[in-house]
Design a protein around this motif. Sequence first.
Motif, mmCIF file in Angstrom:
data_model
loop_
_atom_site.group_PDB
_atom_site.id
_atom_site.type_symbol
_atom_site.label_atom_id
_atom_site.label_comp_id
_atom_site.label_asym_id
_atom_site.label_seq_id
_atom_site.Cartn_x
_atom_site.Cartn_y
_atom_site.Cartn_z
ATOM 1 N N ILE A 11 36.628 -28.240 23.416
ATOM 2 C CA ILE A 11 35.945 -27.329 24.203
ATOM 3 C C ILE A 11 35.522 -26.352 23.957
ATOM 4 N N PRO A 12 35.918 -26.076 22.596
ATOM 5 C CA PRO A 12 36.280 -24.273 22.043
ATOM 6 C C PRO A 12 34.377 -24.756 21.206
ATOM 7 N N LEU A 13 33.978 -25.551 20.117
ATOM 8 C CA LEU A 13 33.827 -26.067 19.630
ATOM 9 C C LEU A 13 31.955 -25.678 20.369
ATOM 10 N N PHE A 14 32.098 -26.173 21.325
ATOM 11 C CA PHE A 14 30.579 -25.965 22.220
ATOM 12 C C PHE A 14 30.515 -24.581 22.786
ATOM 13 N N VAL A 15 31.705 -24.249 22.179
ATOM 14 C CA VAL A 15 30.978 -21.999 22.662
ATOM 15 C C VAL A 15 30.689 -21.673 21.358
ATOM 16 N N ILE A 16 32.018 -21.693 20.257
ATOM 17 C CA ILE A 16 32.127 -21.468 18.806
ATOM 18 C C ILE A 16 30.994 -21.827 17.590
ATOM 19 N N ILE A 17 30.018 -23.293 18.033
ATOM 20 C CA ILE A 17 29.324 -23.216 16.951
ATOM 21 C C ILE A 17 28.228 -22.781 16.934
ATOM 22 N N PRO A 18 27.551 -22.911 18.951
ATOM 23 C CA PRO A 18 26.212 -21.972 18.772
ATOM 24 C C PRO A 18 26.283 -20.791 18.759
ATOM 25 N N ILE A 19 27.662 -20.481 18.716
ATOM 26 C CA ILE A 19 28.070 -18.730 18.837
ATOM 27 C C ILE A 19 27.205 -18.261 17.118
ATOM 28 N N ILE A 20 28.686 -19.292 15.617
ATOM 29 C CA ILE A 20 28.288 -19.480 14.538
ATOM 30 C C ILE A 20 26.767 -19.468 13.975
ATOM 31 N N THR A 21 26.402 -20.360 14.819
ATOM 32 C CA THR A 21 24.759 -20.655 14.402
ATOM 33 C C THR A 21 23.644 -19.663 14.511
ATOM 34 N N ALA A 22 23.901 -19.101 15.616
ATOM 35 C CA ALA A 22 23.233 -18.184 16.430
ATOM 36 C C ALA A 22 23.422 -17.005 15.040
ATOM 37 N N ILE A 23 24.390 -16.347 15.210
ATOM 38 C CA ILE A 23 24.296 -15.029 14.532
ATOM 39 C C ILE A 23 23.599 -15.657 12.582
ATOM 40 N N LEU A 24 24.132 -16.661 12.056
ATOM 41 C CA LEU A 24 23.187 -17.068 11.097
ATOM 42 C C LEU A 24 21.860 -17.184 11.172
ATOM 43 N N LEU A 25 21.418 -17.633 11.421
ATOM 44 C CA LEU A 25 19.817 -17.726 12.321
ATOM 45 C C LEU A 25 19.187 -16.300 12.325
ATOM 46 N N ASN A 26 19.753 -15.390 12.878
ATOM 47 C CA ASN A 26 19.473 -14.296 13.682
ATOM 48 C C ASN A 26 19.430 -13.517 11.866
ATOM 49 N N LEU A 27 20.615 -13.943 10.675
ATOM 50 C CA LEU A 27 20.535 -13.155 9.408
ATOM 51 C C LEU A 27 19.408 -13.386 8.841
ATOM 52 N N LEU A 28 19.100 -14.719 9.155
ATOM 53 C CA LEU A 28 17.927 -15.305 8.301
ATOM 54 C C LEU A 28 16.531 -14.909 7.716
ATOM 55 N N TYR A 29 16.881 -14.871 9.591
ATOM 56 C CA TYR A 29 15.584 -14.063 10.061
ATOM 57 C C TYR A 29 14.212 -14.526 9.599
ATOM 58 N N TRP C 186 30.952 -9.863 15.331
ATOM 59 C CA TRP C 186 31.573 -10.716 16.306
ATOM 60 C C TRP C 186 32.060 -12.047 15.563
ATOM 61 N N ALA C 187 31.358 -12.895 14.224
ATOM 62 C CA ALA C 187 31.789 -13.648 13.559
ATOM 63 C C ALA C 187 33.479 -13.578 13.254
ATOM 64 N N LEU C 188 33.465 -11.830 13.239
ATOM 65 C CA LEU C 188 35.040 -12.208 12.382
ATOM 66 C C LEU C 188 35.281 -12.599 14.110
ATOM 67 N N TYR C 189 35.344 -11.566 14.984
ATOM 68 C CA TYR C 189 36.334 -11.938 16.256
ATOM 69 C C TYR C 189 36.116 -13.445 16.948
ATOM 70 N N ALA C 190 34.986 -14.254 16.290
ATOM 71 C CA ALA C 190 34.785 -15.731 17.194
ATOM 72 C C ALA C 190 35.843 -16.574 15.660
ATOM 73 N N LEU C 191 35.702 -16.240 14.777
ATOM 74 C CA LEU C 191 36.851 -16.771 14.161
ATOM 75 C C LEU C 191 37.619 -16.389 13.810
ATOM 76 N N LEU C 192 38.638 -15.302 13.923
ATOM 77 C CA LEU C 192 39.837 -15.643 14.177
ATOM 78 C C LEU C 192 40.312 -16.452 14.963
ATOM 79 N N GLY C 193 39.936 -16.650 15.639
ATOM 80 C CA GLY C 193 40.105 -18.110 16.745
ATOM 81 C C GLY C 193 41.115 -19.326 15.718
ATOM 82 N N LEU C 194 40.087 -19.236 14.597
ATOM 83 C CA LEU C 194 40.365 -21.015 13.817
ATOM 84 C C LEU C 194 41.574 -20.993 13.560
ATOM 85 N N PRO C 195 42.645 -19.951 13.402
ATOM 86 C CA PRO C 195 43.918 -20.976 13.056
ATOM 87 C C PRO C 195 44.828 -21.045 13.559
ATOM 88 N N GLY C 196 44.235 -20.668 14.654
ATOM 89 C CA GLY C 196 45.347 -20.901 16.255
ATOM 90 C C GLY C 196 44.782 -22.268 16.628
#
Lengths: 517, 108, 286
Positions: A11-29, C186-196
């Motif tokens: 369940i968390p991965l359905f939220v966290i993977i898109p978030i991290i991907t989106a942050i990366l893509l936004n940075l890559l521009y 935002w990435a720091l906030y999101a990834l701080l959940g990872l250890p738990g």
Amino acid sequence: MSAVATNLWTIPLFVIIPIITAILLNLLYNKSRTIKVIAIASSIVLFVLALISPYGFQWFTGQPGVTPGGTYTFDASIFSYRLSLEYYFGGLQQILITIMSLLLVFVVFLSASSLRKNIGPYIALIFLLFMSSAIIIMVNDFYHLWIGVEMGSLLLAGVVAASGESISQKAALKYTFFSALSGAGMAIALAMILGVTGYSNITNAIQYIMSDNLSSLSGVLYIAFGFFVLSWIYAGGLAPIHPLKSDVYGSAFPHATVMLQTQSKLMIVAMGLIILRLFGTLPFAREVMLSVSVLTMIMGVTMALIQTDLRWTLAYLVVAHSGLVTLGISLGTVQGITGGLFQAVNDIVYMSVLLICCEAVMYFGKGTSIKTVGGIAKRAPWLALAVVIGAFAASGVPPFNGFQSEIILIQASLSSGLPEVAAIVLMVSVTTFIALFKPIYNIFLKPDNSPIAMEGDAGAGIATMAMVQPTSPVPKSIYLFLAILIAIIIVLGVYPQLALGFVQDTAIKVVYFPWVP
Amino acid sequence: MGSIESLYDKIKNFTAQFFGGKGFSSTMTGYTTAELQASVFLLVLASLFRIFSVPLGIILVIAAIAGVIVFAPLIVTLERENESDLNRVLFWVVIYFAIIIAVTMWGR
Amino acid sequence: MEMKELRGSRGVLAAVALLIIFIGVTVAFVQLNGNVARGISPEYNRLAHLQQPNSLSAWVYDWRGFDTLIETGVIYVGAVVSVLVIGRGLVRMKQVEGEEPVPQTSLDLKIGSVNAILKYFIFPLVILLAAYGILIVTGAATSGGGGFQCGVVVASAYLIGAVFFGKKNPLNFRRKFLIAIGSFGWALYALLGLPGYLVTGYWQYNVGTDLWSSIAGFPAQIPSILHTIFGDPYRLALVLKGGTFYSTAGIVPLINIGEAFNVIGAICLIFLVFIYGWSDTEEAKA
């Protein structure tokens, strides 16, 4: 497959993977190649996760439930007040998220290959759109539902406005303007429910409402219901907000509309089920929802008839078919809800076929209006076949999937004693067919008699007359995507039990055990 | 002489009001179909009110038939009311919302 | 936009409808008065001191921490979308000729008219405001306030600087820098959940505080290394009426820092782009 796991890993991965991907893509521009690789890899991971995931709960931050005796528990099957935010992943969630992530793969691929300039932020927004829809369909908490809806409308505005054209920016602005109204309305509804029950967890709130005598507070519940329905109307683009929503669908890129309509179907399903679970016993609740659905269908399909552009026809049809989904949900019977949910699944698939075909028509460079473009079938016969199959599926012709869900809806409305509603469903299917075949005939089948084509023929003389068909600008990948989606359409049309197995469970729970997510 | 020409003009004007603005052949089929659809939908909607009371349904169906005949090109009105103008949408939202609240709170 | 839609009979109809809505909502609020149920919140209050003195921070960033992650996302998305409308990341279809998006030019901001003496007062104000923002976020576990407040205070310092000093702002953030720190936050906030998540399966379980691993049914024990990394730096002794309690806010102070970065990045970026516009060529040069 333990149904009571409270720390389900997917369940968390359905939220966290898109978030991290989106942050990366936004940075890559503007690094298109890297963006494409990351985005496609990440969307494939999401698809696989949705496919293999077991069912269960996720209690975010690991806070336990408090039993009435004052002890703590980590078992979701024990009655408890949940301290944490709760998500649920079950059959309905699995089928909808799987299809949405499959579409995400296609949409990401299409947008990465058909768009120029700096695509990073745009694809990032599409990933976040996926995330917000996944949140809304999984969440079992009022506050979080509200945040998901708010975020969804903001993301929608971004995706639509990204084309930079004045028409799409206007549509995005108008739609976001209404989010202020319905977002605030939903906040009032939540405040009232929270005030009456004290719980933001939906299960706990329903248990409280069912166990306590709230007859002196019925006015609060009615107003909460009204505001909740208002935001439901907004999120799904139901009548009377449908002109704004169809503006949004029509002015976004068609591949973006694939994602937007999926998001809106997920929202109306999730919010509709929550309204039914919470307020299903209120007098007139179902009648109100039913009237909204019927009006949406009628308005959408009638307006679709008078459009002269495939994009806008589809935009209004998407709205009209949202009405079919909500109709099933608002009937409130097991059969009706099953039909509505199945219709949502089918609708997402066949509308995607039509929208991807519409995108392919745009590759010919003359737009999608029936006035300007013609004779596509000669240049791209397989595309014409795909769009015809999509139109058949949308208008409920057997053996395609639309038939299976529409027949369930018709049976459900007949058995609820509403033959008029069944007649309207039938008329909507037929009218869908008429509305779609006007642009399909003009764009695909009618010979291209635009001035440019005539000029080319006359100028080149007899030599070109013998020439074989001109090459088609449609990439092979589109045919692959269409083939996959059409395969789903046919499989679900021939063997509907495949999808019904996922959604029937939810329908039974909503009717008989409304507190269970 | 003049009378025939003016009759022609009258008929032309009457038919022209069915097709607001974007008049060309493939639009026309759409508008006529939509007009028929809209009137049938209106009748079915009116008959739906029988679930509250049968006489109400009968009266509404008769009223709907009269309405369809009197306000002939329904589709023109329908198209106008379906514009995405913010004020118009806001108006309909307010009306809907008021009906929802009135029906749920004081409907019983 | 004309208001002619709401004149005449339509206006009367709309007014009646609004009156009905008003009466309905008022009835609901009157009924709600004095009947508000408490629900789970007493339980939250009972538990708060086990973690940190600032119980609001415990609510927002720990118990409902994932909720706040998505709320933070709304701010991030707000920045991305606002800046996109101005011009960062507008896309065109390769195959279709259409109108080119109009580039946004910068606001006509004349700082020359600002009194020179004022600038001497504003300069320390900007520095103090920024320092105050940092103070708020570093003390988030023990005092009121947190990441969002820090972000807003620093952003206001930035805006004051931009208004009085123009491009010679004492807080001279660049666009790329702001986008980077917003994303980092935002990435720091999101990834701080990872250890738990890795240890227990619960996303964002507060491994530093570790309130629940002693309860029956909890899936895992937290290794002591995680206590050392995420718990020890923020250990507090709370002297309360009931005795002295040793507690730690765990990952909450770190989350606050991530939140602060996100908000600074997002809000300053909105200010910057609304004032100076966005141009891809200028950005490439920088």
